[in-house]
Enzyme design. Structure first.
Site, mmCIF file in Angstrom:
data_model
loop_
_atom_site.group_PDB
_atom_site.id
_atom_site.type_symbol
_atom_site.label_atom_id
_atom_site.label_comp_id
_atom_site.label_asym_id
_atom_site.label_seq_id
_atom_site.Cartn_x
_atom_site.Cartn_y
_atom_site.Cartn_z
ATOM 1 N N CYS A 73 0.859 -1.183 0.000
ATOM 2 C CA CYS A 73 0.000 0.000 0.000
ATOM 3 C C CYS A 73 0.894 1.232 0.000
ATOM 4 O O CYS A 73 1.782 1.358 0.849
ATOM 5 C CB CYS A 73 -0.882 0.013 1.240
ATOM 6 S SG CYS A 73 -1.720 1.593 1.456
ATOM 7 N N CYS A 82 -2.695 0.275 8.802
ATOM 8 C CA CYS A 82 -2.040 -1.030 8.650
ATOM 9 C C CYS A 82 -0.601 -0.992 9.142
ATOM 10 O O CYS A 82 0.337 -0.959 8.347
ATOM 11 C CB CYS A 82 -2.064 -1.471 7.190
ATOM 12 S SG CYS A 82 -3.720 -1.790 6.572
ATOM 13 N N GLU A 334 -27.139 -4.428 27.405
ATOM 14 C CA GLU A 334 -26.339 -3.457 26.652
ATOM 15 C C GLU A 334 -26.769 -2.061 27.083
ATOM 16 O O GLU A 334 -27.942 -1.811 27.351
ATOM 17 C CB GLU A 334 -26.586 -3.708 25.151
ATOM 18 C CG GLU A 334 -26.276 -2.564 24.214
ATOM 19 C CD GLU A 334 -24.807 -2.161 24.165
ATOM 20 O OE1 GLU A 334 -23.928 -3.042 24.103
ATOM 21 O OE2 GLU A 334 -24.559 -0.943 24.206
ATOM 22 N N ASP A 382 -18.392 -9.429 26.675
ATOM 23 C CA ASP A 382 -17.692 -8.853 25.519
ATOM 24 C C ASP A 382 -17.579 -7.340 25.713
ATOM 25 O O ASP A 382 -18.187 -6.558 24.989
ATOM 26 C CB ASP A 382 -18.457 -9.191 24.230
ATOM 27 C CG ASP A 382 -17.739 -8.699 22.977
ATOM 28 O OD1 ASP A 382 -16.566 -8.279 23.075
ATOM 29 O OD2 ASP A 382 -18.355 -8.731 21.892
ATOM 30 N N CYS A 409 -11.159 -7.345 23.093
ATOM 31 C CA CYS A 409 -10.349 -6.732 22.028
ATOM 32 C C CYS A 409 -9.081 -6.111 22.618
ATOM 33 O O CYS A 409 -8.346 -5.426 21.916
ATOM 34 C CB CYS A 409 -11.167 -5.701 21.267
ATOM 35 S SG CYS A 409 -11.917 -4.479 22.324
HETATM 36 N N1 SAH Z 1 -21.090 -8.232 21.696
HETATM 37 C C1 SAH Z 1 -21.296 -7.232 20.696
HETATM 38 C C2 SAH Z 1 -20.761 -5.837 21.055
HETATM 39 C C3 SAH Z 1 -19.441 -5.762 21.745
HETATM 40 S S1 SAH Z 1 -18.774 -4.151 21.836
HETATM 41 C C4 SAH Z 1 -20.778 -7.695 19.358
HETATM 42 O O1 SAH Z 1 -20.082 -8.698 19.273
HETATM 43 O O2 SAH Z 1 -21.081 -7.056 18.362
HETATM 44 C C5 SAH Z 1 -19.034 -3.723 23.538
HETATM 45 C C6 SAH Z 1 -20.421 -3.245 23.833
HETATM 46 O O3 SAH Z 1 -20.520 -2.919 25.229
HETATM 47 C C7 SAH Z 1 -20.832 -1.982 23.090
HETATM 48 O O4 SAH Z 1 -22.015 -2.232 22.391
HETATM 49 C C8 SAH Z 1 -21.043 -0.942 24.209
HETATM 50 O O5 SAH Z 1 -22.080 -0.038 23.919
HETATM 51 C C9 SAH Z 1 -21.382 -1.800 25.393
HETATM 52 N N2 SAH Z 1 -21.120 -1.230 26.719
HETATM 53 C C10 SAH Z 1 -20.123 -0.396 27.083
HETATM 54 N N3 SAH Z 1 -20.176 -0.143 28.389
HETATM 55 C C11 SAH Z 1 -21.222 -0.852 28.896
HETATM 56 C C12 SAH Z 1 -21.780 -1.008 30.205
HETATM 57 N N4 SAH Z 1 -21.238 -0.399 31.256
HETATM 58 N N5 SAH Z 1 -22.842 -1.795 30.345
HETATM 59 C C13 SAH Z 1 -23.388 -2.443 29.281
HETATM 60 N N6 SAH Z 1 -22.899 -2.335 28.027
HETATM 61 C C14 SAH Z 1 -21.834 -1.552 27.825
#
Ligand code: SAH
Length: 451
Positions: A73, A82, A334, A382, A409
């Site tokens: 790139c 990247c 969420e 997550d 992540c």
């Molecule tokens: N599991 C989903 C999203 C993961 S990203 C997927 O795989 O697509 C992490 C998520 O946590 C986001 O949507 C964010 O809005 C949410 N989040 C962040 N802080 C939070 C909290 N204190 N309580 C509940 N959800 C939360």
């Protein structure tokens, strides 16, 4: 020799950091060098010296590492997306696995082997989304591309190797239309100008494309011309949306959208389920990688029809919904109301009746559910990069699930949280890293914990 700014030294690079810099040692001091690869022998120009480390830039490659390749790139060293495009992909995978293993060991105090890292076949053109800032340079040339590293200077790039190839033509059509319609480009300094970002999304499974223009105005002239040109150029475009963002902010999207052509959303298929993706809704950017991740999470959850699953930080519900076929009930939590609306819609769209969704903070909701007597068999976590709060971990442990599946992540916060779980009686059983974001420094990890 005491190292000073502007010194030039010879340096052997011995490792890569999780941010993608090479690191070597000069008289016991760590020297970080962007763009350097493990095994490089370099002439390095020192640009910053701190008490415990220094930063340098490559003056000359004296002997290249066997892992080094020429980036394919032309802007990868400028745009910052990247960071690993100058190293062999096999080595990138090895490094990412190592980064996860090191974090679990150093921060988590865990002596566990990480399973083979999972990766998709094609590490180019995997993203389903591109957000391109636009502006004009001093010679009146339109710039559409990405911000340079740590800056808001736009590097023109319409052929990003991570994005769908079809996006280039769409960007060119919009550039041409903007010139004809007299649409000015937004200037962050003055807050004036109309077009801020071009935001494109593609559903790989259904081949539907959404075009969204982020504008600093209520509308734009010559919409019909735009729509005619776009749909003539790419017949997969089935949604054209204006997103109104009149705030002087770094946040790309404003809160309001107006659909000017076709549907408000595109639809994609993930793990056999249909998902509606609107301009504002969150959707994983690498669908093939996401399937690898979700399938591994499903394997680690090891559910059966009698079990209850609690999916904390569920976003638009995708993880829980992808597992519901193997469970009695799925409960998603969420914090973002729009995401919860999407999750409910996604359940309806797939005629799923054993899933419910709660809009609340993960810690608060988990406590309430605990007090109501809920004892899920499996809990999926997550969280965002900062990881779980202590309250969430305590409440999860109180619920005494058979298994916890932690999707992360950020290896560092994952390791920190796993350490707490271990102190509270849960043991890390299995770990897999997934390369969801090839050529960038990001790596996703999924961990199975059980009593
Ligand atoms: N599991 C989903 C999203 C993961 S990203 C997927 O795989 O697509 C992490 C998520 O946590 C986001 O949507 C964010 O809005 C949410 N989040 C962040 N802080 C939070 C909290 N204190 N309580 C509940 N959800 C939360």
């Amino acid at each position: 020799m005491v190292l000073k700014k502007n010194d030039e030294i010879t340096l052997e690079i011995t490792a890569l950091t999780s941010q993608g810099s090479g690191v070597g040692h000069f008289e016991k001091m760590a020297i970080f060098v962007e763009g350097a690869v493990t095994g490089d022998k370099l002439l390095v120009h020192i640009i910053k010296v701190k008490s415990s480390y220094a930063v340098g830039i490559i003056k000359k490659i004296l002997k290249p590492s066997c892992y080094r390749i020429v980036s394919d790139c032309p802007v990868s060293d400028k745009c910052g997306g990247c960071s690993y495009r100058n190293i062999k992909y096999e080595y990138e995978l090895e490094m990412k696995k190592q980064i996860v293993e090191d974090a679990l060991q150093r921060i988590g105090g865990l002596d566990i082997e990480v399973d083979e890292i999972l990766s998709i076949d094609d590490n180019n053109h995997y993203r389903n989304k591109g957000q391109y800032p636009v502006s004009m340079d001093n010679d009146g040339k339109t710039l559409i591309g990405f911000y340079a590293k740590r800056s808001h200077r736009i590097i023109d790039c319409r052929t990003c190797l991570l994005a769908p190839k079809e996006f280039e033509k769409i960007l060119n059509v919009i550039e041409h239309w903007a010139a004809q319609a007299g649409i000015s480009f937004y200037d962050e300094k003055t807050g004036k100008g109309i077009l801020r970002h071009i935001y494109l999304r593609k559903a790989y499974a259904t081949k539907e494309t959404m075009v969204c223009l982020v504008i600093n105005a209520e509308s734009v002239p010559k919409k019909d011309k735009l729509i005619a040109e776009l749909t003539k150029t790419d017949e997969t475009i089935c949604s054209v949306v204006l997103n109104i963002n009149k705030k002087n902010t770094n946040v790309i999207l404003g809160g309001r959208c107006e659909t000017i052509y076709g549907k408000d959303y595109i639809e994609d298929i993930l793990c056999g389920l249909h998902f509606r993706i609107s301009a504002l809704s969150f959707f994983q950017v690498n669908p093939k990688g996401t399937e690898l991740l979700y399938n591994k999470a499903k394997e680690y959850a090891a559910l059966d029809k009698g079990k209850v699953l609690l999916d904390l930080y569920c976003g638009t519900g995708t993880i829980g919904l992808s597992m519901q076929g193997n469970a009695k009930e799925v409960i998603g939590v969420e914090i973002i109301p729009e995401a919860i609306e999407n999750a409910k819609e996604n359940a309806r769209l797939n005629e799923i009746t054993n899933a419910r969704f709660i809009c609340d903070d993960a810690a608060g909701a988990a406590k309430k559910l605990l007090n109501e007597g809920l004892r899920p068999d499996v809990i999926v976590l997550d969280p965002p990069r900062k990881g779980c709060s202590r309250e969430v971990i305590d409440t999860v442990v109180f619920m005494r699930p058979e298994r916890v599946v932690y999707v992360s992540c950020d290896p560092a916060t994952l390791a920190r949280d796993c350490k707490i779980f271990e102190e509270l009686g849960y043991k890390v059983q299995k770990v897999t890293a997934v390369d969801m974001f090839p050529r960038t420094t990001h790596v996703e990890t999924v961990v199975q914990l059980s009593k």
